[in-house]
Design an enzyme around this catalytic site. Structure first.
Site, mmCIF file in Angstrom:
data_model
loop_
_atom_site.group_PDB
_atom_site.id
_atom_site.type_symbol
_atom_site.label_atom_id
_atom_site.label_comp_id
_atom_site.label_asym_id
_atom_site.label_seq_id
_atom_site.Cartn_x
_atom_site.Cartn_y
_atom_site.Cartn_z
ATOM 1 N N HIS A 75 6.698 38.643 41.796
ATOM 2 C CA HIS A 75 7.560 38.782 40.631
ATOM 3 C C HIS A 75 8.844 37.715 40.642
ATOM 4 C CE1 HIS A 75 5.438 42.505 39.956
ATOM 5 N NE2 HIS A 75 6.352 42.848 38.859
ATOM 6 N N ASP A 128 5.599 35.197 36.277
ATOM 7 C CA ASP A 128 4.402 35.435 37.123
ATOM 8 C C ASP A 128 3.248 36.255 36.265
ATOM 9 O OD1 ASP A 128 6.197 36.016 40.005
ATOM 10 O OD2 ASP A 128 7.344 36.008 38.303
ATOM 11 N N PHE A 129 3.671 36.614 35.051
ATOM 12 C CA PHE A 129 2.685 37.252 34.533
ATOM 13 C C PHE A 129 1.961 36.211 33.491
ATOM 14 C CE2 PHE A 129 5.647 41.109 34.481
ATOM 15 C CZ PHE A 129 5.372 41.335 35.723
ATOM 16 N N GLU A 137 6.699 42.499 25.587
ATOM 17 C CA GLU A 137 6.691 43.791 25.847
ATOM 18 C C GLU A 137 8.034 44.472 25.905
ATOM 19 O OE1 GLU A 137 4.372 43.456 29.838
ATOM 20 O OE2 GLU A 137 2.842 42.455 28.617
ATOM 21 N N GLU A 167 -0.985 40.197 27.704
ATOM 22 C CA GLU A 167 -0.334 38.912 27.470
ATOM 23 C C GLU A 167 -1.231 37.747 26.874
ATOM 24 O OE1 GLU A 167 -0.251 40.837 30.179
ATOM 25 O OE2 GLU A 167 2.078 41.076 30.609
HETATM 26 C C1 LIG Z 1 0.385 41.534 33.740
HETATM 27 C C2 LIG Z 1 1.526 42.495 33.651
HETATM 28 N N1 LIG Z 1 2.287 42.481 32.551
HETATM 29 C C3 LIG Z 1 3.528 43.383 32.665
HETATM 30 C C4 LIG Z 1 3.866 43.880 33.838
HETATM 31 C C5 LIG Z 1 5.132 44.415 33.927
HETATM 32 N N2 LIG Z 1 4.997 46.018 34.108
HETATM 33 C C6 LIG Z 1 4.863 46.629 35.280
HETATM 34 S S1 LIG Z 1 4.415 48.335 35.050
HETATM 35 C C7 LIG Z 1 4.320 48.179 33.455
HETATM 36 C C8 LIG Z 1 4.007 49.279 32.613
HETATM 37 C C9 LIG Z 1 2.727 49.857 32.825
HETATM 38 O O1 LIG Z 1 2.229 50.843 32.228
HETATM 39 P P1 LIG Z 1 1.162 51.991 32.781
HETATM 40 O O2 LIG Z 1 -0.002 51.055 32.929
HETATM 41 O O3 LIG Z 1 0.922 53.179 31.696
HETATM 42 O O4 LIG Z 1 1.589 52.512 34.225
HETATM 43 P P2 LIG Z 1 2.778 53.599 34.382
HETATM 44 O O5 LIG Z 1 3.814 52.649 34.757
HETATM 45 O O6 LIG Z 1 3.250 54.440 33.192
HETATM 46 O O7 LIG Z 1 2.443 54.266 35.554
HETATM 47 C C10 LIG Z 1 4.894 46.902 32.782
HETATM 48 C C11 LIG Z 1 4.527 46.190 31.609
HETATM 49 C C12 LIG Z 1 3.160 43.568 35.106
HETATM 50 N N3 LIG Z 1 3.608 43.822 36.256
HETATM 51 N N4 LIG Z 1 2.015 42.739 34.940
#
Ligand SMILES: Cc1ncc(C[n+]2csc(CCOP(=O)(O)OP(=O)(O)O)c2C)c(N)n1
Ligand SMILES: Cc1ncc(C[n+]2csc(CCOP(=O)(O)OP(=O)(O)O)c2C)c(N)n1
Ligand SMILES: [Mg+2]
Ligand SMILES: [Mg+2]
Lengths: 337, 356, 337, 356
Positions: free
Chosen positions: A123, A79-80, A29, A54
């Protein structure tokens, strides 16, 4: 020799490996932006952004590794990885054995880990103790830029699976990203071990072997055993202990699996006292394994551990108290007969 | 339907017969106590496997699920080695380390994973490698219809589309997931689901190898030239149930015997004090009865929907007979060797052969 | 008292709990057929089949437990839990703490585990050592029908998360299902511990507390510590050792977390020799934790462990050699000074 | 568009204003170094949150993602306690254990999970409980568009349909996933995807609270009466980027400063020996440039697409002013208390307050 930051050193090693070998690719990511320096040098086919999937993109790393590529799959934070744990437990760990030893899986799983910068209990985990349980999964967490580069180089070049953990407190990239280190109003210097965040890196890069610990300090009274940020906390604790006449050695394990059993035994045989300093949970992981290594080697020792005993709390002072801080290490070491 | 261009019916038939004979040899060995643990046969899936495999060659990749014997047989993996592996011998394909759920043949390459849904992302990974290192090669994932509720498989559809990968997902729709009727736990239509990810979708009937061949060919050709991934939905029937010894099959084959075992505790439970209302209990019994009836319907269509019986009609009886005879000899030889290697065994554990 | 089979005892306890409390429900793959006796008594609303979506239906169990139900979520085999590991690590383990202790999660995660019946390396794992790492996750694996019923009753009635592991070799249901025990041509009697597969169960059921080990045999020379099928293998090994004049005690832990530290220390304090017999992987789990418990309690002891050192192979004789069998236990115990 | 029946524009506006003010107070506290770690604000999502929340009452459940402050504010959770929690005080909503990504309010009930996609299955679980224990109550999951590639979320759509649950999935489509443009890693259309699971689907514009209200109302009413789950797709804009300190926002706000930091290593890397061909490198630069341009377009539409600015038009300026004044006082009071409680702090760690 050159001076590098910790995260920079990791990317430097990945870049070296990618330049050396066309089959090395990386995905995860936001890697295109986070590792933009890799992107612009190697192009968007070898440096790919993934969807937030993932499980699929880790398993895809396994499939790709079995079909000729040498992927560095980034899981952002460790953590992910539990979202995709089956890829580790049931596939990466098993397929070489299932194939009767015929199929190698040259895969690096890269992820941030660890706390101290106050990002909450989902995290900042370490999880290395449990990962080390699974057969054929190497697990490393470097504490300096030199080790970061050297271990990453090894990780990419070995034909085995390596989970490469970048400590988030040491990595300038993660601190900027996750702790908002960009704010002029926040100063994390007292938390960030300077020697870990920045340091000399040999050029050309030198591989650091898997499963080889580094003695960071020789001492005769007590052995402090740790890795990642913990190794730095131990150095500081050793300093403090020195002040009260306790001479501590510090062993930086660097690899959780394979574990450098000989180094552990050597240190503790000398000191007969040991404190395991572990950012992972107290049960089910590294600290217990060190005890087993000692008992198996028949080394009688006074033993204590300073580890994480529950969910890492968010509030800074609670988080600090929950992590293996210098005060806890000193108290544990001083408390051993 | 006219035969699709490129299909050699004799070759497809030979592949199907070989698969069936190997599966029969192994299910018989299972019944004889020579195959340890579970065995999920691919009986009923030969039309799918042969129809798809006819398009694969060289080092096209396969990612397989728990019904992996037939695809390997069809791609030419040594059947004696497969049998030895499934019988638990160190002389097996994977030195006795894998067993039937994890058969691995790096030389094809083909990997099997017993975790439902994992074949999808594994094939995606193989496709990334092929895209970069060997353009023109494809990767094929085989999975069941129930696997489509596993998140990682759905994720892998999306990833395949996002990266425009040369991968084909083959969904073998048996309508069943062990003892669960898939439609009862699945929302929407599965081809709609695949389409919504942007996959190119085709459907075929699994009892007609020529139908599968045509649909798969279309998807595989497109994938090879870089036109992106495909999804093939194929119906199939599994007369043998989920695995050998399947309790529902036992029930269907021997209703009295099974009823004697299951009946009394069920009756006790229906009558037990405490628990659901009368209508809850009635609904539960209806549920079980419905499941039994569906199984009776779906599990007994073997002959009518048998891809091999149907496939036989694509060639003249004499050639078919010759093929059957030749394959029978080969498979008989292989299973004889395998059986002799592991010897008799009525028990598993330390002393139960296999080392030979 | 009544005689029950192991799997029957578990379902009996679930049925008791469901009859007692309307909020107890159960779901998982194929539970309607596998637990048909529960289905016909409690109806299809409380006994549900799920799609093959472990992540969603485990997380759903957490959500339901936080909203008034008391779910028993069945993950079929523990090997499949890694698909949904995040639900354990990041949610079930964390939410009570995140809520500041305000939110309880009365959830049971039920799964088969363990080997000996030859189902290959992805269907016979234990994984209990790693699960025990996560805060607020109780992990149990009973070795007898009485414990199976008693622990399940406790698991359903506590307000905490309990991973309840049914050993597949002891469970008549799983042996029939997975080993094809229905075949007249196969006889697994020599592998299946008779006392574990069937035994007396007190009526009315009695709760077995979490975190309480059971001394199965008193002995003065060496302590054998295990759980599940391992406890039975230890009993058999103790018998053999007795023949050579070595008097072994056998401690059945029953819970991996919480761990009955006192019982471990008590036994080993007496014997000063200990063999940990563990069906889980050698590193990253239970066996190391036992060593740590001993060192923390300052009990000097000769220590050995008999655990799983790699992928469990499929071929019966290889599988047998890889698991903690009686021969390995005896050799380890006899090898201790 | 006429106002949908049942919508009280003053109340919706008040909710939105309160959310915005709390978010602004917290982002300012973040900038001042008083909020440890990350902070993902819900600025730009007020129209979605208020439009959905207007239908919730009693003990309807919410499962939230990393942008959870606003929904809690809108449901009435004590804002001082929220702020204390986000500032890392033991006097906070969750005793300082949670932080902003995990705010928990069992009294609503509402749970937040920082694992992307987890809100879906959590809501499904709550819906199962409601279905059985409190028919008529619904559960709402909030998630982003990028979360729809997370397997467990897709699994939960299916589960919701299979079990006919009273759950509504609200997809807040910001078009971005941290620094990734979601369309680049997503196959197909997201509403098609939801539909294919059998979900009842509605769309709305997130800058129009009345539009969200109408669409959500339809889905929630149906869910309450047992007519099954729904999926609401709502567009939104996030002018503040993914989180405070977002590097792309920094780039947009201060192109020179950021260029000074990022530029030299990029230039070195583009020129470095070994690696991709000239066209690989050019493609990479195009990639980055495209991303920058998209961000510039999407992140700067704040005023035009601001749900609050638009919402203000639904009532007369005087009432709007009164609402703003009252909410400002409340929020100012709360943040003052919170700031005083944790005191000044420029560093995190052991001595950095919070215990107060
Ligand atoms: C399983 C997991 N993978 C990656 C992350 C890191 N992460 C946090 S928010 C995010 C993006 C989320 O995008 P979206 O669902 O469109 O929500 P937005 O932030 O745009 O509101 C990511 C990749 C996480 N918290 N959990
Ligand atoms: C993650 C996971 N969950 C559950 C299982 C147990 N399991 C094995 S096969 C199967 C059913 C698969 O159904 P389907 O995908 O339709 O394939 P079929 O057996 O019908 O060919 C299940 C539930 C598993 N192996 N992996
Ligand atoms: Mg099926
Ligand atoms: Mg988004």
């Amino acid at each position: 020799m050159t001076i590098m930051k910790y995260g920079q050193a990791v990317d430097f090693a990945v870049a070296e490996a990618m330049a050396e070998d066309d089959r090395v690719v990386t995905w995860g990511e936001d890697v295109k932006l986070i590792h933009r320096d890799l992107l612009v040098r190697f192009g968007p086919e070898r440096v790919r952004d993934t969807p937030i999937s993932e499980s699929a993109f880790l398993y895809a790393g396994i499939g790709a590794a079995m079909t000729g590529l040498r992927p560095v799959v980034e899981i952002m934070l460790i953590d992910f990885l539990p979202v995709a744990w089956s890829g580790i437990v049931n596939a990466a760990s098993k397929f070489r054995d299932f194939s009767g030893g015929r199929w190698e899986i040259p895969l690096v799983v890269r992820a941030g880990c660890g706390g101290w910068y106050t990002d909450g209990g989902q995290h900042e985990q370490a999880l290395w103790g449990q990962l080390a349980a699974y057969p054929n999964i190497n697990v490393v967490c470097p504490s300096t830029p030199a080790d970061a580069a050297g271990l990453m180089l090894t990780a990419v070049e070995t034909d085995e699976v390596v989970v490469f953990l970048e400590h988030q407190l040491l990595s300038e990239q993660w601190i900027d990203f996750l702790a908002g280190g960009s704010r002029p109003t926040v100063d994390l210097d007292h938390l960030i071990p300077a020697d870990g965040a920045q340091g000399e890196v040999p050029l050309p890069l030198e591989q650091v072997p898997l499963g080889r610990a580094a003695v960071r300090r020789e001492g005769s009274d007590v052995a402090l055993i740790s890795l990642g940020v913990g190794a730095h906390r131990c150095m500081e604790a050793a300093q403090v202990l020195g002040g009260s006449g306790i001479d501590a050695s510090v062993l930086d394990l660097r690899s959780v699996s394979p574990l450098d059993r000989d180094a552990v035994v050597d240190q503790v045989r000398k000191t007969r006292r040991v404190v395991v300093v572990d950012e992972d949970y107290v049960q089910g992981g590294l600290s217990g394994e060190i005890a087993a290594v000692l008992l198996e080697a028949d080394v009688a020792a006074a033993y204590a551990r300073v580890a994480v005993e529950g969910t890492i709390p968010f509030a800074p002072h609670l988080e600090y108290a929950a992590l293996p801080n210098v005060e806890r290490i000193v108290a544990a070491a001083a408390g051993l007969e | 339907m006219a035969l699709p261009k490129g299909l050699d019916p004799a070759s497809a038939y030979r592949t199907m017969v070989r698969m069936r004979l190997v599966e029969e040899a192994l299910t018989q060995a299972w019944a004889d106590g020579l195959v340890p643990g579970e065995y999920h046969s691919g009986i009923g899936e030969e039309g799918i496997n042969a129809g798809v495999l006819a398009h694969l060659s060289g080092r096209d990749s396969m990612a397989l699920d728990h019904r992996n014997t037939s695809p390997l047989v069809g791609r030419g993996t040594d059947i004696t080695k497969i049998m030895l592996e499934v019988l638990g011998s160190e002389a097996g394909l994977n030195l006795g380390k894998a067993g039937h759920m994890h058969l691995m043949d790096p030389s094809l390459p083909a990997a099997s994973d017993g975790i439902v849904g994992a074949s999808g992302p594994l094939a995606v990974g193989a496709a990334v490698a092929n895209q970069r290192l060997n353009p023109g090669r494809v990767a094929v994932a085989f999975h069941g219809e129930a696997a489509m509720n596993q998140g990682m498989l759905m994720e892998s559809y999306n990833l395949a589309v996002a990266w425009g990968l040369p991968v084909i997902f083959v969904c073998k729709d048996s309508k069943w997931s062990i003892t669960t009727y898939s439609a009862e736990v699945t929302g929407g239509d599965l081809t709609d689901r695949a389409k919504a990810f942007g996959l190119r979708v085709r459907r075929a009937r699994g009892d007609r190898v020529e139908d599968v061949y045509a649909a798969a060919g279309d998807l595989i050709r497109k994938a090879r030239i870089g036109a992106g991934p495909g999804f093939l939905h194929v119906s199939c029937h599994r007369p043998a149930g989920h695995f050998e010894g399947d309790p529902i099959v036992r029930l269907l084959k021997n209703p009295r015997g099974q009823a004697a075992e299951w009946g009394p505790p069920i009756v006790d439970s229906v009558r037990a004090q405490g628990g659901g209302s009368r209508s809850d209990r009635a609904a539960a019994l209806t549920d079980l009865a419905k499941r039994g009836a569906r199984a009776a319907r779906d599990y007994t269509v073997r002959s009518r929907m048998d891809p091999i019986r149907r496939g036989r009609r694509l060639l003249d009886p004499a050639s078919a007979g010759r093929i059957e005879a030749m394959e029978t000899i080969e498979v008989e030889t292989a299973i004889t060797v395998a059986r002799e290697t592991v010897g008799q065994r009525a028990t598993f554990g330390a002393d139960s052969g296999g080392a030979r």
